[in-house]
Write a protein that holds these residues in place. Structure first.
Motif, mmCIF file in Angstrom:
data_model
loop_
_atom_site.group_PDB
_atom_site.id
_atom_site.type_symbol
_atom_site.label_atom_id
_atom_site.label_comp_id
_atom_site.label_asym_id
_atom_site.label_seq_id
_atom_site.Cartn_x
_atom_site.Cartn_y
_atom_site.Cartn_z
ATOM 1 N N GLN A 217 13.974 6.732 12.582
ATOM 2 C CA GLN A 217 12.882 6.475 11.652
ATOM 3 C C GLN A 217 11.504 6.670 12.272
ATOM 4 O O GLN A 217 10.501 6.594 11.577
ATOM 5 N N GLY A 218 11.465 6.905 13.589
ATOM 6 C CA GLY A 218 10.173 7.071 14.229
ATOM 7 C C GLY A 218 9.483 5.741 14.431
ATOM 8 O O GLY A 218 10.124 4.703 14.635
ATOM 9 N N GLU A 219 8.155 5.759 14.327
ATOM 10 C CA GLU A 219 7.362 4.548 14.552
ATOM 11 C C GLU A 219 6.406 4.336 13.387
ATOM 12 O O GLU A 219 6.045 5.281 12.691
ATOM 13 N N ILE A 220 6.013 3.081 13.209
ATOM 14 C CA ILE A 220 5.045 2.774 12.163
ATOM 15 C C ILE A 220 3.955 1.868 12.720
ATOM 16 O O ILE A 220 4.146 1.179 13.721
ATOM 17 N N LYS A 221 2.828 1.905 12.047
ATOM 18 C CA LYS A 221 1.726 1.003 12.366
ATOM 19 C C LYS A 221 1.431 0.194 11.109
ATOM 20 O O LYS A 221 1.266 0.769 10.028
ATOM 21 N N VAL A 222 1.413 -1.121 11.266
ATOM 22 C CA VAL A 222 1.189 -1.997 10.125
ATOM 23 C C VAL A 222 0.107 -3.018 10.460
ATOM 24 O O VAL A 222 -0.257 -3.216 11.622
ATOM 25 N N ALA A 223 -0.390 -3.656 9.416
ATOM 26 C CA ALA A 223 -1.250 -4.828 9.561
ATOM 27 C C ALA A 223 -0.556 -5.984 8.850
ATOM 28 O O ALA A 223 0.285 -5.777 7.975
ATOM 29 N N HIS B 255 4.762 -13.755 6.779
ATOM 30 C CA HIS B 255 3.932 -12.567 6.968
ATOM 31 C C HIS B 255 3.831 -11.777 5.664
ATOM 32 O O HIS B 255 4.813 -11.642 4.926
ATOM 33 N N ILE B 256 2.628 -11.272 5.398
ATOM 34 C CA ILE B 256 2.424 -10.245 4.375
ATOM 35 C C ILE B 256 2.106 -8.968 5.150
ATOM 36 O O ILE B 256 1.157 -8.931 5.942
ATOM 37 N N ILE B 257 2.907 -7.906 4.935
ATOM 38 C CA ILE B 257 2.826 -6.705 5.770
ATOM 39 C C ILE B 257 2.264 -5.543 4.946
ATOM 40 O O ILE B 257 2.711 -5.287 3.825
ATOM 41 N N LYS B 258 1.329 -4.828 5.551
ATOM 42 C CA LYS B 258 0.703 -3.674 4.916
ATOM 43 C C LYS B 258 0.925 -2.449 5.805
ATOM 44 O O LYS B 258 0.648 -2.478 6.999
ATOM 45 N N LEU B 259 1.451 -1.366 5.207
ATOM 46 C CA LEU B 259 1.684 -0.134 5.969
ATOM 47 C C LEU B 259 0.370 0.623 6.151
ATOM 48 O O LEU B 259 -0.376 0.840 5.192
ATOM 49 N N ALA C 183 8.998 -3.976 7.031
ATOM 50 C CA ALA C 183 7.957 -2.999 7.352
ATOM 51 C C ALA C 183 8.448 -1.575 7.105
ATOM 52 O O ALA C 183 7.731 -0.741 6.520
ATOM 53 N N PHE C 184 9.679 -1.257 7.518
ATOM 54 C CA PHE C 184 10.177 0.113 7.387
ATOM 55 C C PHE C 184 10.541 0.455 5.939
ATOM 56 O O PHE C 184 10.742 1.627 5.621
ATOM 57 N N LYS C 185 10.643 -0.537 5.061
ATOM 58 C CA LYS C 185 10.888 -0.243 3.651
ATOM 59 C C LYS C 185 9.629 0.257 2.937
ATOM 60 O O LYS C 185 9.714 0.800 1.833
ATOM 61 N N LEU C 186 8.475 0.050 3.564
ATOM 62 C CA LEU C 186 7.219 0.524 2.967
ATOM 63 C C LEU C 186 7.127 2.035 3.156
ATOM 64 O O LEU C 186 7.360 2.549 4.247
ATOM 65 N N ASN C 187 6.779 2.754 2.102
ATOM 66 C CA ASN C 187 6.819 4.212 2.143
ATOM 67 C C ASN C 187 5.458 4.864 2.313
ATOM 68 O O ASN C 187 5.307 5.797 3.099
ATOM 69 N N GLN C 188 4.476 4.401 1.581
ATOM 70 C CA GLN C 188 3.170 5.049 1.577
ATOM 71 C C GLN C 188 2.120 4.146 2.227
ATOM 72 O O GLN C 188 2.206 2.924 2.126
ATOM 73 N N ILE D 160 2.296 -2.685 0.322
ATOM 74 C CA ILE D 160 2.303 -4.058 0.845
ATOM 75 C C ILE D 160 3.607 -4.737 0.463
ATOM 76 O O ILE D 160 4.037 -4.678 -0.699
ATOM 77 N N ALA D 161 4.235 -5.377 1.446
ATOM 78 C CA ALA D 161 5.501 -6.089 1.213
ATOM 79 C C ALA D 161 5.227 -7.527 0.785
ATOM 80 O O ALA D 161 4.221 -8.124 1.169
ATOM 81 N N SER D 162 6.128 -8.078 -0.016
ATOM 82 C CA SER D 162 6.032 -9.489 -0.376
ATOM 83 C C SER D 162 6.272 -10.335 0.878
ATOM 84 O O SER D 162 6.795 -9.835 1.879
ATOM 85 N N PRO D 163 5.895 -11.604 0.861
ATOM 86 C CA PRO D 163 6.002 -12.433 2.071
ATOM 87 C C PRO D 163 7.415 -12.428 2.665
ATOM 88 O O PRO D 163 8.406 -12.535 1.955
ATOM 89 N N VAL D 164 7.460 -12.273 3.992
ATOM 90 C CA VAL D 164 8.727 -12.260 4.718
ATOM 91 C C VAL D 164 8.639 -13.303 5.823
ATOM 92 O O VAL D 164 7.591 -13.478 6.448
ATOM 93 N N GLN D 165 9.746 -14.001 6.066
ATOM 94 C CA GLN D 165 9.749 -15.083 7.052
ATOM 95 C C GLN D 165 10.370 -14.634 8.358
ATOM 96 O O GLN D 165 11.361 -13.905 8.383
ATOM 97 N N THR D 166 9.774 -15.044 9.467
ATOM 98 C CA THR D 166 10.309 -14.849 10.810
ATOM 99 C C THR D 166 10.250 -16.191 11.534
ATOM 100 O O THR D 166 9.700 -17.155 10.995
#
Length: 581
Positions: A57-63, A154-158, A134-139, A143-149
């Motif tokens: 899948q390569g790499e991604i950069k998110v906020a 976290h709210i994640i933006k690609l 994070a990797f489910k975000l395409n464009q 922005i992903a809905s809140p995810v717990q770790t």
């Protein structure tokens, strides 16, 4: 595999160097939809069914925007964190400015001033739940809905995607990871084979037959004894160059390193011990002769030794001296005070409210100076009819209260004495006596009397229970009270600020007084209590930096001393020859 009960054996996608090598190798060699042969790893035997294969899948950069919620935190705090992240996500969906929300609400200090941006990462580099979302975000800007770790919500933006880096960019990392991976055993086997050849390893066949003939059931139980004579075991078992390794040395090794192997044969156990002994002997021989065999290594060892000596000298002359020489440190500080000054600072209280009404409510409560603690309120203290004696059960409740008061010195207590209707008719100050009994119990256990307030007005309740209410001067309690309906209603802080720490405070004139303003959709109340002019920092306030500078000073002085004792003369003519014209 205990996790199979929950995931039905589904391990999801993985890539190289994320599983033990035998498992990974079998998985990559098995076609999609097929089942592998049984595979043995250090964990046991495995049957692997490959469901699908996909490209890297390569790499991604998110906020991200993070709200902390760690495992084991109180349930009420965990619920509050979930409510807060949901409120933030609702505002994200309303297209409010991402950077503004990050600055206002993200609790990841390392990224909150950078729009929440994280470094590039690929498969296996983040917590699985975070990585999957994070990797489910395409464009970009999805922005992903809140995810717990385990760190919180976290709210994640690609921001951006890219393919794998070129091999040159990954080579060092790959080499380091392979060295720590189970496939390094292949390298080890190849290395042993090479040093066997280089060091002329020669096995004595008759001697090996002899040791195998001495294998018995004691090896399987781990109780084998070396009871053979010195003469018959003096013969060499193998040779490495000109060094002989006698049978008796191997028998000593076998006796010391054996362990129970109930499912093995004696001959097999003896062979395993023999292989371990030859491996250890080869490696030890190689280590003992590294300096003779490799000139570069010899020079490196000498350099390393010199480095250790230099480290010890630096520790003696600089590092430890700076920590232990308190008189010298203080003198250095006094001589260099100009380097350690505070800029202008403001002692301020800042309230950030979702709207003017919430801010008004906060200001009203602040005027009182104390805020009622509504979460985890102390249990009421019950009394027997007509009595003011504290019961055993009541003492247990009071001990819990004492623990709270000791843990948080900002807390104060208000006690309201109880009566039932019959007791109230007697007008004998029983309510006051009950409240004072509780007060005396608490002061007797070390709680300061000025932290306890007794309400003299008699209250009537059928249970005859004294009401205990905690109050705090901590602004966090005010936050909790006003954030019950909405986790983003209020943010409050009171401390010393320097320029650049708070954008809202930076935007107003720094002078004592109060100010209310609107910024980025929130209402702010700022009270500057005092403005502290530039001042010298105390040694205790900046000891770490001053100690570091003192170490640098000691090092410089030491080097100057060495230059005077051991003058260095440079042959400039030879230096010029080294310079490429």
């Amino acid at each position: 595999d205990a996790s199979a009960k929950e995931n039905n054996g589904n391990l999801g996608y993985f890539t190289a160097l994320q599983m033990v090598y035998p498992f990974e190798d079998a998985a990559y060699k098995t076609p999609p939809g097929q089942l592998s042969q049984p595979v043995r790893t250090r964990f046991g035997y495995h049957l692997i069914k490959v469901n699908n294969v996909r490209n890297a899948q390569g790499e991604i950069k998110v906020a991200h925007i993070m709200v902390r919620a760690t495992p084991g935190m109180p349930k009420a705090d965990s619920v509050a964190a979930k409510r807060k992240i949901d409120e933030i996500y609702a505002r994200v969906q309303r297209k409010e400015k991402w950077e503004k929300l990050v600055v206002q609400f993200s609790e990841d200090a390392s990224s909150s001033q950078n729009g929440g941006e994280l470094p590039w990462f690929g498969t296996g580099r983040m917590i699985p739940s975070f990585e999957e979302a994070a990797f489910k975000l395409n464009q970009p800007d999805d922005i992903a809905s809140p995810v717990q770790t385990p760190y919180g919500w976290h709210i994640i933006k690609l921001i951006e995607r890219r393919g794998l880096p070129p091999y040159e960019g990954m080579e060092t990392s790959l080499r380091n990871r392979i060295a720590k991976d189970s496939r390094s055993e292949l390298n080890k086997a190849a290395f042993l084979k090479r040093i066997k050849t280089e060091n002329n390893f020669r096995e004595v066949a008759a001697a090996k037959e002899y040791i195998l003939s001495k294998a018995d059931s004691g090896l399987v139980r781990g109780t084998w004894k070396n009871s053979f004579g010195a003469k018959e075991t003096a013969q060499p078992l193998f040779n490495i160059k000109d060094k002989h390794y006698p049978i008796k040395a191997f028998f000593q090794f076998a006796e010391q390193n054996q362990r129970a192997r109930p499912n093995s044969s004696p001959a097999h156990v003896m062979n395993l011990l023999y292989d371990a002994y030859t491996e250890q002997s080869l490696l030890n021989y190689e280590k003992e002769n590294l300096e003779n065999k490799y000139v570069d290594y010899k020079m490196l060892v000498h350099e390393y030794r010199d480095g250790i000596l230099l480290f010890q000298l630096m520790d003696e002359k600089v590092w430890s001296k700076a920590l232990e020489d308190t008189v010298g440190l203080k003198a250095f500080y006094e001589n260099n005070r100009e380097n350690y000054k505070w800029d202008t600072r403001a002692e301020a209280t800042i309230l950030s409210a979702a709207n003017p009404q919430i801010l008004a409510s906060a200001q009203k409560q602040m005027a009182a100076g104390l805020f009622e603690v509504r979460k985890n309120k102390p249990a009421p203290i019950a009394f027997d009819a007509g009595k003011d004696v504290i019961t055993g059960r009541a003492k247990m409740a009071l001990e819990e209260l004492i623990a709270k008061l000791n843990a948080d010195t900002s807390l104060t207590l208000r006690i309201t004495g109880p009566l039932d209707a019959k007791e109230a008719a007697q007008k004998n100050n029983l309510a006051q006596k009950r409240a004072v009994q509780i007060q005396n119990y608490l002061t007797g256990r070390g709680i300061a009397a000025n932290r306890i307030h007794v309400i003299t007005n008699q209250t009537t309740n059928s249970q005859r229970t004294a009401l205990l209410n905690l109050y705090s001067s901590d602004l966090r309690v005010l936050e909790q009270n006003l954030n019950e309906a909405n986790a983003l209603n209020l943010q409050a802080s009171h401390r010393l600020f320097t320029k650049g720490e708070n954008k809202v405070l930076d935007g107003i004139a720094w002078q004592p007084g109060t100010q209310t303003l609107e910024k980025d959709g929130r209402t702010y109340y700022i009270q500057i209590h005092q403005v502290l002019p530039p001042a010298y920092k105390k040694l205790s306030e900046n000891r770490g930096q001053i100690t570091s500078d003192y170490q640098a000073y000691l090092e410089k002085e030491w080097l100057n001393e060495l230059r005077q004792r051991f003058p260095v003369k440079v042959n400039q003519a030879e230096v010029e020859k080294l310079v490429k014209k």
